[in-house]
Design an enzyme around this catalytic site. Structure first.
Site, PDB file in Angstrom:
ATOM      1  N   ASN A 142       0.882  -1.174   0.000  1.00 48.28           N
ATOM      2  CA  ASN A 142       0.000   0.000   0.000  1.00 48.28           C
ATOM      3  C   ASN A 142       0.915   1.218   0.000  1.00 48.28           C
ATOM      4  O   ASN A 142       1.484   1.563   1.031  1.00 48.28           O
ATOM      5  CB  ASN A 142      -0.889  -0.009   1.247  1.00 48.28           C
ATOM      6  CG  ASN A 142      -1.661   1.293   1.405  1.00 48.28           C
ATOM      7  OD1 ASN A 142      -1.797   2.055   0.441  1.00 48.28           O
ATOM      8  ND2 ASN A 142      -2.159   1.567   2.597  1.00 48.28           N
ATOM      9  N   LYS A 194       0.200   4.213  -0.187  1.00 49.12           N
ATOM     10  CA  LYS A 194      -0.442   5.417   0.353  1.00 49.12           C
ATOM     11  C   LYS A 194      -0.205   6.583  -0.629  1.00 49.12           C
ATOM     12  O   LYS A 194      -0.113   6.343  -1.833  1.00 49.12           O
ATOM     13  CB  LYS A 194       0.083   5.745   1.745  1.00 49.12           C
ATOM     14  CG  LYS A 194       0.078   4.533   2.681  1.00 49.12           C
ATOM     15  CD  LYS A 194       0.233   4.952   4.093  1.00 49.12           C
ATOM     16  CE  LYS A 194       0.518   3.747   4.956  1.00 49.12           C
ATOM     17  NZ  LYS A 194       0.052   3.906   6.313  1.00 49.12           N
ATOM     18  N   HIS A 207      -9.546   1.312   4.802  1.00 53.36           N
ATOM     19  CA  HIS A 207      -8.259   1.528   5.488  1.00 53.36           C
ATOM     20  C   HIS A 207      -8.493   2.461   6.675  1.00 53.36           C
ATOM     21  O   HIS A 207      -9.307   3.384   6.595  1.00 53.36           O
ATOM     22  CB  HIS A 207      -7.243   2.130   4.509  1.00 53.36           C
ATOM     23  CG  HIS A 207      -5.847   2.119   5.068  1.00 53.36           C
ATOM     24  ND1 HIS A 207      -5.421   3.052   5.968  1.00 53.36           N
ATOM     25  CD2 HIS A 207      -4.805   1.261   4.880  1.00 53.36           C
ATOM     26  CE1 HIS A 207      -4.155   2.783   6.305  1.00 53.36           C
ATOM     27  NE2 HIS A 207      -3.769   1.706   5.656  1.00 53.36           N
ATOM     28  N   GLU A 219      -6.930   4.869   7.787  1.00 52.89           N
ATOM     29  CA  GLU A 219      -6.741   6.302   7.520  1.00 52.89           C
ATOM     30  C   GLU A 219      -8.005   6.903   6.911  1.00 52.89           C
ATOM     31  O   GLU A 219      -8.341   8.061   7.158  1.00 52.89           O
ATOM     32  CB  GLU A 219      -5.513   6.503   6.625  1.00 52.89           C
ATOM     33  CG  GLU A 219      -4.222   6.258   7.412  1.00 52.89           C
ATOM     34  CD  GLU A 219      -3.041   5.764   6.600  1.00 52.89           C
ATOM     35  OE1 GLU A 219      -3.071   5.846   5.361  1.00 52.89           O
ATOM     36  OE2 GLU A 219      -2.085   5.271   7.226  1.00 52.89           O
ATOM     37  N   GLU A 259      -5.421  -4.731  10.545  1.00 46.65           N
ATOM     38  CA  GLU A 259      -4.406  -3.706  10.720  1.00 46.65           C
ATOM     39  C   GLU A 259      -4.686  -2.928  12.000  1.00 46.65           C
ATOM     40  O   GLU A 259      -5.479  -1.966  11.985  1.00 46.65           O
ATOM     41  CB  GLU A 259      -4.421  -2.735   9.533  1.00 46.65           C
ATOM     42  CG  GLU A 259      -4.126  -3.394   8.207  1.00 46.65           C
ATOM     43  CD  GLU A 259      -3.520  -2.403   7.223  1.00 46.65           C
ATOM     44  OE1 GLU A 259      -2.468  -2.711   6.677  1.00 46.65           O
ATOM     45  OE2 GLU A 259      -4.088  -1.319   7.033  1.00 46.65           O
ATOM     46  N   GLY A 303       2.394   2.403  10.617  1.00 43.83           N
ATOM     47  CA  GLY A 303       3.348   3.495  10.435  1.00 43.83           C
ATOM     48  C   GLY A 303       4.007   3.950  11.723  1.00 43.83           C
ATOM     49  O   GLY A 303       4.658   4.992  11.762  1.00 43.83           O
ATOM     50  N   SER A 362       3.411  -2.054  10.309  1.00 42.17           N
ATOM     51  CA  SER A 362       4.863  -2.063  10.530  1.00 42.17           C
ATOM     52  C   SER A 362       5.512  -3.420  10.254  1.00 42.17           C
ATOM     53  O   SER A 362       6.413  -3.840  10.977  1.00 42.17           O
ATOM     54  CB  SER A 362       5.191  -1.573  11.948  1.00 42.17           C
ATOM     55  OG  SER A 362       4.726  -0.247  12.126  1.00 42.17           O
TER      56      SER A 362
END
Ligand code: PEP
Length: 257
Positions: free
Chosen positions: A12, A14, A99, A101, A171, A177, A215
């Site tokens: 991904n 991003k 996701h 985010e 996730e 991250g 991560s």
């Protein structure tokens, strides 16, 4: 339940990448992935403007490409949105939906994510449905309730046949991250819970690929992917360096379920 599920590793990107550097990354990933054994599939989910570039450079390779979000609508007055059918025009295989985010910054509800998964399936794409809890939710002991609700909304919106064609990515928000990875046993516990939820939808649904994301690095990938219910990974930061991404892909082929 099958112990022979194939592995899947999906990058991904991003909102990273520029046309010049992407070319090097895509060509290197395609070359490295061609040396992987059968049983490990590889994909990269790129920003929309680079779908055509991905199609041009990855067609004919073993690497599939994908989009990081799709609209819940099929078309119309929705400025800035991209319909799943539009992504399909560029040979896209995967569509990440839900996701964390997007759930956090765009207030996407479980129901909206479910609609996006439906649109992706209708367009012939494979949705990668992301679920995950925040640190506060984990500490409050509500992990299963949160991710159960997120997954349930999608499963309810799909037929059993459709649900058997999705990918689910666990996730934990606190691991994305941040450099903090879920301990392999901790991730396995959640994956086992998700597997059980999938089984409730139907025997064929129980075998959908369950990816771990948060991560993942070359150093921790093998132990994570070696867990019984972890079928691969959704890789953010480490997917931007071909050396690291390919090392993670190779870790997937060293473990067999
Ligand atoms: C992600 O964004 O899906 C992700 C897993 O990111 P990272 O690997 O950088 O934690």
């Amino acid at each position: 339940m099958s112990r022979e599920r194939a592995k899947l590793v999906v990058g991904n990107w991003k909102m990273h990448g520029r046309i010049g550097e992407n070319a090097t990354l895509l060509i290197e990933v395609a070359a490295g992935a061609s040396a992987l054994q059968k049983g490990v599939s590889v994909g990269v989910c790129v920003p929309c403007p680079y779908l055509a570039q991905s199609q041009a450079l990855l067609s004919g390779s073993v690497v599939r490409w994908g989009i990081q979000d799709v609209s819940a609508h099929t078309g119309g007055a929705f400025t800035g949105e991209v319909a799943a059918e539009m992504a399909a025009d560029f040979g896209v295989t995967y569509a990440i939906v839900g996701h964390s985010e997007r759930r956090a910054y765009h207030r996407e509800s479980p129901e909206l994510v479910a609609s996006k998964a439906q649109r992706a399936i209708e367009a012939g794409l494979t949705p990668i449905v992301c679920v995950g809890e925040t640190l506060e939710e984990r500490e409050a002991g509500t992990t299963e309730r949160i991710i159960g609700t997120q997954l349930e909304a999608v499963l309810q919106a799909l037929t059993e046949e459709q649900a058997a064609g999705i990918v689910v990515a666990y996730e934990p928000v606190w691991a994305i991250g941040t450099g903090k990875t879920a301990r392999p046993g901790q991730a396995q516990d959640v994956h086992a819970f998700l597997r059980h939820k999938l089984l409730e939808k139907g025997a064929t649904v129980a075998n959908v690929p369950l990816l771990y994301g948060g991560s993942v690095k070359p150093e921790n990938a093998e132990e994570l992917f070696g867990q019984k219910d972890i079928d691969g990974g959704l890789i953010g930061g480490a997917s931007l360096k071909s050396k690291d991404f390919l090392a993670i892909c190779r870790a997937a082929q060293t473990v067999t379920h």
